[in-house]
Design an enzyme around this catalytic site. Structure first.
Site, short mmCIF file in Angstrom:
data_model
loop_
_atom_site.label_atom_id
_atom_site.label_comp_id
_atom_site.label_asym_id
_atom_site.label_seq_id
_atom_site.Cartn_x
_atom_site.Cartn_y
_atom_site.Cartn_z
N THR A 270 78.30 217.24 28.88
CA THR A 270 78.78 216.51 27.64
C THR A 270 80.05 217.72 27.22
OG1 THR A 270 77.35 215.75 26.78
CG2 THR A 270 78.89 216.48 25.42
N CYS A 271 80.64 217.60 27.08
CA CYS A 271 82.04 218.58 26.68
C CYS A 271 82.75 218.24 24.98
CB CYS A 271 82.95 218.83 27.77
SG CYS A 271 84.63 220.35 26.96
N VAL A 272 81.99 219.28 23.81
CA VAL A 272 82.70 219.24 22.91
C VAL A 272 83.98 219.85 21.92
CG1 VAL A 272 80.94 217.14 22.12
CG2 VAL A 272 80.48 219.55 21.70
#
Length: 127
Positions: free
Chosen positions: A104-106
């Site tokens: 996940t990349c936020v």
């Protein structure tokens, strides 16, 4: 039973936490930033170098737990600016082999110590 924790020699903790905690089959690695490095290098603004330093810290914690990057099953990446995604991803791609861990990349408003990227992982012991 007491929690088994691992600490990284080349990194400081910017709060009351362990760098990694052993939960049996799973090892949870706390988010690492380049700014937690004990080195005196100024890494501000260099997303590639910061990303590499995050992995240096994380892989030291894996080694302390007798694990390798091949044991990583999940990675969370936090960026203060999605314009840095490509530069982060370029370094990220060199850290693992296929099949890659889930990720996940936020984007976040800010990170501790003025970091531009923070990375955390979960690793699973092979049976």
């Amino acid at each position: 039973m007491a929690r088994k924790a691992y600490n990284i020699k080349g990194a400081t903790a910017s709060g009351p936490y362990s760098h990694a905690v052993d939960a049996g089959d799973l090892v949870y690695l706390s988010g690492q930033t380049a700014m937690n490095s004990v080195s005196e290098n100024n890494m501000a603004g260099d997303i590639g170098f910061q990303t590499k330093q995050c992995f240096t810290h994380l892989f030291e914690a894996l080694e302390a737990a007798n694990l390798t990057p091949d044991d990583v099953v999940k990675v969370n990446v936090y960026l203060t600016d999605m314009n840095n995604f490509s530069a982060m991803n370029e370094v990220y791609a060199t850290q693992f082999s296929e099949p890659f861990p889930a990720r996940t990349c936020v984007a976040v408003l800010a990170l501790p110590l003025g970091a531009d990227v923070e990375i955390e992982m979960i690793a699973k012991r092979s049976n």
